[in-house]
Design a protein around this motif. Sequence first.
Motif, PDB file in Angstrom:
ATOM      1  N   ALA A 114       0.861  -1.179   0.000  1.00 41.43           N
ATOM      2  CA  ALA A 114       0.000   0.000   0.000  1.00 41.43           C
ATOM      3  C   ALA A 114       0.899   1.231   0.000  1.00 41.43           C
ATOM      4  CB  ALA A 114      -0.904   0.018   1.227  1.00 41.43           C
ATOM      5  N   VAL A 115       0.538   2.227  -0.782  1.00 39.56           N
ATOM      6  CA  VAL A 115       1.266   3.495  -0.787  1.00 39.56           C
ATOM      7  C   VAL A 115       0.836   4.252   0.465  1.00 39.56           C
ATOM      8  CG1 VAL A 115       1.712   5.641  -2.028  1.00 39.56           C
ATOM      9  CG2 VAL A 115       1.309   3.539  -3.307  1.00 39.56           C
ATOM     10  N   THR A 116       1.789   4.520   1.359  1.00 40.24           N
ATOM     11  CA  THR A 116       1.461   5.171   2.626  1.00 40.24           C
ATOM     12  C   THR A 116       1.792   6.652   2.661  1.00 40.24           C
ATOM     13  OG1 THR A 116       3.584   4.501   3.560  1.00 40.24           O
ATOM     14  CG2 THR A 116       1.698   3.037   3.944  1.00 40.24           C
ATOM     15  N   ALA A 117       2.722   7.090   1.829  1.00 40.53           N
ATOM     16  CA  ALA A 117       3.078   8.514   1.804  1.00 40.53           C
ATOM     17  C   ALA A 117       3.735   8.872   0.481  1.00 40.53           C
ATOM     18  CB  ALA A 117       4.018   8.856   2.957  1.00 40.53           C
ATOM     19  N   ILE A 118       3.474  10.090   0.036  1.00 39.36           N
ATOM     20  CA  ILE A 118       4.100  10.636  -1.166  1.00 39.36           C
ATOM     21  C   ILE A 118       4.504  12.067  -0.861  1.00 39.36           C
ATOM     22  CG2 ILE A 118       3.783  11.318  -3.573  1.00 39.36           C
ATOM     23  CD1 ILE A 118       1.667   9.141  -3.830  1.00 39.36           C
ATOM     24  N   SER A 119       5.731  12.401  -1.171  1.00 38.65           N
ATOM     25  CA  SER A 119       6.136  13.803  -1.071  1.00 38.65           C
ATOM     26  C   SER A 119       6.714  14.222  -2.406  1.00 38.65           C
ATOM     27  CB  SER A 119       7.153  14.012   0.053  1.00 38.65           C
ATOM     28  OG  SER A 119       8.341  13.307  -0.219  1.00 38.65           O
ATOM     29  N   GLU A 120       6.463  15.474  -2.766  1.00 40.02           N
ATOM     30  CA  GLU A 120       6.984  15.989  -4.025  1.00 40.02           C
ATOM     31  C   GLU A 120       7.467  17.411  -3.818  1.00 40.02           C
ATOM     32  OE1 GLU A 120       3.516  17.502  -6.818  1.00 40.02           O
ATOM     33  OE2 GLU A 120       3.062  15.485  -6.103  1.00 40.02           O
ATOM     34  N   TYR A 136      10.409  13.501  -6.162  1.00 44.60           N
ATOM     35  CA  TYR A 136       9.369  12.798  -5.412  1.00 44.60           C
ATOM     36  C   TYR A 136       9.982  11.721  -4.528  1.00 44.60           C
ATOM     37  CZ  TYR A 136       9.898   8.703  -8.348  1.00 44.60           C
ATOM     38  OH  TYR A 136      10.419   7.591  -8.955  1.00 44.60           O
ATOM     39  N   ARG A 137       9.200  11.299  -3.544  1.00 41.74           N
ATOM     40  CA  ARG A 137       9.557  10.174  -2.678  1.00 41.74           C
ATOM     41  C   ARG A 137       8.278   9.424  -2.360  1.00 41.74           C
ATOM     42  NH1 ARG A 137      13.699   8.307   0.119  1.00 41.74           N
ATOM     43  NH2 ARG A 137      13.350   7.148   2.026  1.00 41.74           N
ATOM     44  N   LEU A 138       8.270   8.113  -2.647  1.00 45.19           N
ATOM     45  CA  LEU A 138       7.136   7.237  -2.352  1.00 45.19           C
ATOM     46  C   LEU A 138       7.492   6.342  -1.183  1.00 45.19           C
ATOM     47  CD1 LEU A 138       6.442   5.808  -5.925  1.00 45.19           C
ATOM     48  CD2 LEU A 138       5.283   7.721  -4.843  1.00 45.19           C
ATOM     49  N   SER A 139       6.562   6.160  -0.281  1.00 46.59           N
ATOM     50  CA  SER A 139       6.737   5.206   0.809  1.00 46.59           C
ATOM     51  C   SER A 139       5.630   4.165   0.692  1.00 46.59           C
ATOM     52  CB  SER A 139       6.644   5.906   2.172  1.00 46.59           C
ATOM     53  OG  SER A 139       7.678   6.842   2.301  1.00 46.59           O
TER      54      SER A 139
END
Length: 144
Positions: free
Chosen positions: A94-100, A116-119
């Motif tokens: 599951a994608v729990t966090a996205i920062s851009e 970007y950074r996907l967690s």
Amino acid sequence: MLYIIGAVTVDTFPFSAEQVERSYSATWAEKAVMGRMPPSEFMGEGPESLSLSGKLLPFKLGGMTQLEALKSYMSAGTVVPVMRGDGARLGNFAVTAISESHDHLQKNGVGFVVSYRLSLKKMAGSGVGSLLTVEGLLSLFSSL
């Protein structure tokens, strides 16, 4: 292809990744005893996480559509299968966090360079990943 997250392909373009981090753990239960070190019992696999980061060039190569698809997975709480480029199936995540972060803003407010950074967090297998992948592919085509 570097990774596939649901219906989103992470490749060298338009949606690329420069760094991947993966962490694993195991769970142990301690039993309280008197007069000595508490014995531990292996309980199984613990939490696993995966994070990807990179830079997009939306005005040259694109990539914002894929980022929006990942945001929709996160917003809906969708669990999707993840596969590495060598064919290894990593499981359901599951994608729990996205920062851009947008640099060199253009006149529409989107940066010329978007970092970007996907967690992602591994979830217990639910068997719904393939159905959600088909739905994700259809939603990508409808957004074009």
